[in-house]
Design a protein around this motif. Structure first.
Motif, PDB file in Angstrom:
ATOM      1  N   PHE A   4      -6.162  -5.897   4.643  1.00 23.97           N
ATOM      2  CA  PHE A   4      -6.549  -4.671   3.946  1.00 23.97           C
ATOM      3  C   PHE A   4      -5.377  -4.260   3.058  1.00 23.97           C
ATOM      4  CE2 PHE A   4      -8.640  -4.644   8.094  1.00 23.97           C
ATOM      5  CZ  PHE A   4      -9.976  -4.436   7.754  1.00 23.97           C
ATOM      6  N   GLU A   5      -5.631  -4.169   1.773  1.00 24.19           N
ATOM      7  CA  GLU A   5      -4.570  -3.863   0.821  1.00 24.19           C
ATOM      8  C   GLU A   5      -4.875  -2.543   0.105  1.00 24.19           C
ATOM      9  OE1 GLU A   5      -3.472  -6.108  -3.125  1.00 24.19           O
ATOM     10  OE2 GLU A   5      -2.578  -7.175  -1.419  1.00 24.19           O
ATOM     11  N   LYS A   6      -4.184  -1.483   0.538  1.00 25.77           N
ATOM     12  CA  LYS A   6      -4.355  -0.141  -0.044  1.00 25.77           C
ATOM     13  C   LYS A   6      -5.832   0.259  -0.088  1.00 25.77           C
ATOM     14  CE  LYS A   6      -0.164  -0.387  -2.871  1.00 25.77           C
ATOM     15  NZ  LYS A   6       0.422  -0.292  -4.223  1.00 25.77           N
ATOM     16  N   GLY A  19     -14.100   7.987   7.277  1.00 20.10           N
ATOM     17  CA  GLY A  19     -13.541   7.417   6.063  1.00 20.10           C
ATOM     18  C   GLY A  19     -12.112   6.938   6.270  1.00 20.10           C
ATOM     19  N   LEU A  20     -11.586   6.243   5.277  1.00 21.88           N
ATOM     20  CA  LEU A  20     -10.245   5.673   5.370  1.00 21.88           C
ATOM     21  C   LEU A  20      -9.418   6.088   4.165  1.00 21.88           C
ATOM     22  CD1 LEU A  20     -11.288   2.025   6.296  1.00 21.88           C
ATOM     23  CD2 LEU A  20     -10.371   3.731   7.890  1.00 21.88           C
ATOM     24  N   ARG A  21      -8.108   6.079   4.356  1.00 26.34           N
ATOM     25  CA  ARG A  21      -7.235   6.407   3.226  1.00 26.34           C
ATOM     26  C   ARG A  21      -5.998   5.518   3.238  1.00 26.34           C
ATOM     27  NH1 ARG A  21      -5.154  12.420   1.276  1.00 26.34           N
ATOM     28  NH2 ARG A  21      -3.967  11.676  -0.537  1.00 26.34           N
ATOM     29  N   ASP A  22      -5.858   4.727   2.193  1.00 25.52           N
ATOM     30  CA  ASP A  22      -4.657   3.929   1.927  1.00 25.52           C
ATOM     31  C   ASP A  22      -4.245   3.076   3.129  1.00 25.52           C
ATOM     32  OD1 ASP A  22      -2.749   3.065   0.137  1.00 25.52           O
ATOM     33  OD2 ASP A  22      -1.275   4.573   0.731  1.00 25.52           O
ATOM     34  N   ILE A  23      -5.153   2.226   3.580  1.00 24.99           N
ATOM     35  CA  ILE A  23      -4.896   1.354   4.722  1.00 24.99           C
ATOM     36  C   ILE A  23      -4.279   0.037   4.256  1.00 24.99           C
ATOM     37  CG2 ILE A  23      -5.948   0.048   6.604  1.00 24.99           C
ATOM     38  CD1 ILE A  23      -5.903   3.026   7.114  1.00 24.99           C
ATOM     39  N   GLY A  64      -9.000  -0.267  -3.409  1.00 26.82           N
ATOM     40  CA  GLY A  64      -8.232  -1.281  -2.704  1.00 26.82           C
ATOM     41  C   GLY A  64      -9.085  -2.514  -2.448  1.00 26.82           C
ATOM     42  N   THR A  65      -8.529  -3.465  -1.719  1.00 29.67           N
ATOM     43  CA  THR A  65      -9.201  -4.746  -1.516  1.00 29.67           C
ATOM     44  C   THR A  65      -9.121  -5.175  -0.055  1.00 29.67           C
ATOM     45  OG1 THR A  65      -8.494  -5.393  -3.740  1.00 29.67           O
ATOM     46  CG2 THR A  65      -9.373  -7.128  -2.323  1.00 29.67           C
ATOM     47  N   THR A  66     -10.263  -5.672   0.459  1.00 33.06           N
ATOM     48  CA  THR A  66     -10.316  -6.279   1.787  1.00 33.06           C
ATOM     49  C   THR A  66     -10.463  -7.783   1.609  1.00 33.06           C
ATOM     50  OG1 THR A  66     -11.361  -4.319   2.743  1.00 33.06           O
ATOM     51  CG2 THR A  66     -11.540  -6.369   3.983  1.00 33.06           C
ATOM     52  N   TYR A  67      -9.503  -8.534   2.103  1.00 30.80           N
ATOM     53  CA  TYR A  67      -9.511  -9.994   1.981  1.00 30.80           C
ATOM     54  C   TYR A  67      -9.916 -10.636   3.313  1.00 30.80           C
ATOM     55  CZ  TYR A  67      -6.755  -9.284  -2.295  1.00 30.80           C
ATOM     56  OH  TYR A  67      -6.317  -8.883  -3.538  1.00 30.80           O
TER      57      TYR A  67
END
Length: 215
Positions: A4-6, A19-23, A64-67
């Motif tokens: 998880f990138e930002k 919700g999520l913030r800046d993970i 952000g991006t989830t890889y």
């Protein structure tokens, strides 16, 4: 394996919490990671990002991006995600598509167009390794909560994904069923699978998880 990138996410429905913030988080191949924290902290949301349910089934604003395996999860077609990522939900009834156990266990493989002989081989292997012969040939409606979860798990296990996501897997289980769940997780670890567990009840995971992420 998972990164998880930002990553931030806000559900479109204002009543939906979590919700999520800046993970920023990396989960390595073969790791068993526990996500824990108060209700609504975003544990389930993280798993929905990995299996692609966000944003396809849970719309909202994603940044952000989830890889997954080095590739942006949003670049995977949904059918391809299921080959890499297997999900077992808090309420297994929500993921059933059939009324009998045999059809349910084979359902995912049928969707991925496995050859019939390969399906038979995988079902036999799954029934043996998960010790669920007593659950074959049964009606879904006759099963206990623990038995339903075992069938849900078997339907995922039969496809042999590299990543397993479990959302509150012990919430509807008694002590004996929780011990069965622990043994299944130990089996996955021996196979080198990557496991991400969102859970409140954590005592049974002692000495099993490699890392705890408190959210």
């Amino acid at each position: 394996m998972i990164r998880f990138e930002k990553v931030s996410f806000t559900y479109q429905e204002s009543m939906q919490h979590g919700g999520l913030r800046d993970i920023n988080l990396t989960i390595h191949k073969g790791e068993c990671v526990l996500l824990c924290g108060r209700s609504g902290c975003g544990k389930t949301t993280l798993t929905r990002l990995v299996n692609g349910l966000i944003p396809y089934f849970y719309p909202g604003e994603v940044t952000g991006t989830t890889y997954v395996d080095g590739k942006n999860i949003q670049d995977y077609p949904m059918y391809e995600v299921s080959e890499y990522v297997g999900s077992v939900f808090q309420n297994p009834r929500s993921q059933f598509f059939n009324v009998d156990t045999d059809s349910e266990i084979s359902f995912g493989m049928e969707n991925l167009t496995y050859p019939r002989e390969k399906m038979k081989e995988r079902i036999s292997k799954t029934v043996t390794e998960l010790d669920i012969a007593h659950l074959t040939g049964r009606s879904i409606f006759e099963l206990s909560g623990g038995e339903k979860q075992k069938v849900a798990f078997a339907s995922v296990y039969a496809m042999s994904p590299d990543i397993y996501l479990l959302d509150e897997p012990s919430s509807n289980l008694d002590i004996d069923a929780i011990e069965d769940l622990r043994r299944t997780l130990e089996l996955l670890k021996k196979q080198g699978k990557t496991i991400l567990i969102a859970e409140h009840r954590i005592y049974y995971l002692k000495d099993l998880v490699d890392r705890i992420v408190y959210m």
